[in-house]
Design an enzyme around this catalytic site. Sequence first.
Site, PDB file in Angstrom:
ATOM      1  N   HIS A   1       0.832  -1.206   0.000  1.00  0.00           N
ATOM      2  CA  HIS A   1       0.000   0.000   0.000  1.00  0.00           C
ATOM      3  C   HIS A   1       0.865   1.253   0.000  1.00  0.00           C
ATOM      4  O   HIS A   1       2.062   1.206   0.300  1.00  0.00           O
ATOM      5  CB  HIS A   1      -0.918   0.018   1.228  1.00  0.00           C
ATOM      6  CG  HIS A   1      -0.183   0.193   2.532  1.00  0.00           C
ATOM      7  ND1 HIS A   1       0.577  -0.810   3.097  1.00  0.00           N
ATOM      8  CD2 HIS A   1      -0.065   1.256   3.360  1.00  0.00           C
ATOM      9  CE1 HIS A   1       1.117  -0.367   4.222  1.00  0.00           C
ATOM     10  NE2 HIS A   1       0.759   0.894   4.417  1.00  0.00           N
TER      11      HIS A   1
ATOM     12  N   ASP B   1       0.529   5.127   1.830  1.00  0.00           N
ATOM     13  CA  ASP B   1      -0.253   5.674   2.936  1.00  0.00           C
ATOM     14  C   ASP B   1      -1.293   6.666   2.430  1.00  0.00           C
ATOM     15  O   ASP B   1      -1.002   7.491   1.554  1.00  0.00           O
ATOM     16  CB  ASP B   1       0.670   6.341   3.966  1.00  0.00           C
ATOM     17  CG  ASP B   1       1.522   5.298   4.697  1.00  0.00           C
ATOM     18  OD1 ASP B   1       1.076   4.137   4.789  1.00  0.00           O
ATOM     19  OD2 ASP B   1       2.620   5.651   5.161  1.00  0.00           O
TER      20      ASP B   1
ATOM     21  N   HIS C   1       4.653   0.132   0.192  1.00  0.00           N
ATOM     22  CA  HIS C   1       5.391  -0.573   1.234  1.00  0.00           C
ATOM     23  C   HIS C   1       4.527  -1.673   1.844  1.00  0.00           C
ATOM     24  O   HIS C   1       3.308  -1.695   1.647  1.00  0.00           O
ATOM     25  CB  HIS C   1       5.913   0.393   2.297  1.00  0.00           C
ATOM     26  CG  HIS C   1       4.851   1.239   2.949  1.00  0.00           C
ATOM     27  ND1 HIS C   1       4.264   2.311   2.310  1.00  0.00           N
ATOM     28  CD2 HIS C   1       4.279   1.168   4.176  1.00  0.00           C
ATOM     29  CE1 HIS C   1       3.376   2.863   3.119  1.00  0.00           C
ATOM     30  NE2 HIS C   1       3.350   2.190   4.256  1.00  0.00           N
TER      31      HIS C   1
ATOM     32  N   ARG D   1       5.260   7.411  13.637  1.00  0.00           N
ATOM     33  CA  ARG D   1       5.147   7.876  12.250  1.00  0.00           C
ATOM     34  C   ARG D   1       4.700   9.326  12.155  1.00  0.00           C
ATOM     35  O   ARG D   1       3.764   9.745  12.828  1.00  0.00           O
ATOM     36  CB  ARG D   1       4.134   7.002  11.495  1.00  0.00           C
ATOM     37  CG  ARG D   1       4.183   7.223   9.990  1.00  0.00           C
ATOM     38  CD  ARG D   1       3.138   6.403   9.268  1.00  0.00           C
ATOM     39  NE  ARG D   1       1.886   7.140   9.161  1.00  0.00           N
ATOM     40  CZ  ARG D   1       0.830   6.723   8.478  1.00  0.00           C
ATOM     41  NH1 ARG D   1       0.844   5.554   7.870  1.00  0.00           N
ATOM     42  NH2 ARG D   1      -0.269   7.436   8.425  1.00  0.00           N
TER      43      ARG D   1
HETATM   44  C1  OGA Z   1       2.941   2.748   8.179  1.00  0.00           C
HETATM   45  C2  OGA Z   1       3.335   1.370   7.835  1.00  0.00           C
HETATM   46  C3  OGA Z   1       5.072  -0.211   8.146  1.00  0.00           C
HETATM   47  C4  OGA Z   1       5.757  -0.851   9.283  1.00  0.00           C
HETATM   48  O1  OGA Z   1       3.298   3.198   9.268  1.00  0.00           O
HETATM   49  O2  OGA Z   1       2.294   3.386   7.356  1.00  0.00           O
HETATM   50  O3  OGA Z   1       2.828   0.840   6.890  1.00  0.00           O
HETATM   51  O4  OGA Z   1       6.620  -1.704   8.999  1.00  0.00           O
HETATM   52  N1  OGA Z   1       4.290   0.852   8.581  1.00  0.00           N
HETATM   53  O5  OGA Z   1       5.431  -0.550  10.430  1.00  0.00           O
HETATM   54 MN    MN Z   2       1.744   2.357   5.673  1.00  0.00          MN
END
Ligand code: OGA
Ligand code: MN
Length: 294
Positions: free
Chosen positions: A109, A111, A264, A279
């Site tokens: 995906h 974000d 990712h 994040r």
């Molecule tokens: C995010 C995500 C990936 C992770 O925070 O958007 O997809 O490995 N994280 O935590």
């Molecule tokens: Mn993500």
Amino acid sequence: MGDAGMKNQVITVSPMSAYTGAEISGVDLTKPLSDQARSEIRQAINEWGAVFFREQELTPAQQLAFARQFGTTEEDTHVSNMTGVDGLPDVKEVVREADEVRNIGGFWHMDQSFYDLPSCFSVLYARELPPNGGDTMFSHLSAAYDALSTALEKLSGVHVRAHADSAAINAAASGLSFEYYVESRKRFGGIEATHPIVAMHPESGRKVLYFSPVYTDRFDGWTRDESLPLMKYLTGILGKPEHTCRFRWQEGSMAMWDNRAVVHYALDDYTGHRRLMHRVTVNGPWLEPCPKTT
Ligand code: OGA
Ligand code: MN
């Protein structure tokens, strides 16, 4: 691809694969970046889609300050189900407890693609990690575009927020209840956005396949049943191993990726352990429609 572009004066960029991801050394992220360092980091992101820093000791406020050197942060302009860290609503906890089986982002995906104006960059910092597992994978959307035999430039995709939960529920042994799904649908059910399937990155000028096998529900103007066969084909292109890199987190690691350039995938392989990440998302100019070729 490769080492085209300007020679870096401040940072050292070590690519991780043919298309995606580079480790950056030579900067201390607790301090304000010089203009030169910032522009070299931007350049590396334009080239590799995702960059990674190691051995950085950052407070949440320092992480936020780092992110704000690249643009404004989310400031709760979007509805979110993530909690902010004390006093800093823009520093979100991405957490999975040891007894939880829910994994945030355990599928390809980008974000916030279910918003009309998603954030451009995500800045993710590792606070607590499982002893092993919990890596994150990235895959370049320009590599995906380049692998397509036909240009899909006339199509748009409808991205639906609620699919994140439905994906989590369908995942093996997710443990999420149907009630959770219903509750989440009530809260987020209406959130969706339409974006071109092929778009142009405003800074690199490269075309990208802006598609997620989970968030993209259908092509705009098509039924879901009509869309599924082609979406299945695109799913096979996206995340091809050759297009990816895999980041092994350590305490003090920080990733910064461009949601306009990569997808990712948070690997779901550390059941029984806690994992805590922070994040911050950064706003910026969004993807542009492709210039008309005829
Ligand atoms: C995010 C995500 C990936 C992770 O925070 O958007 O997809 O490995 N994280 O935590
Ligand atoms: Mn993500």
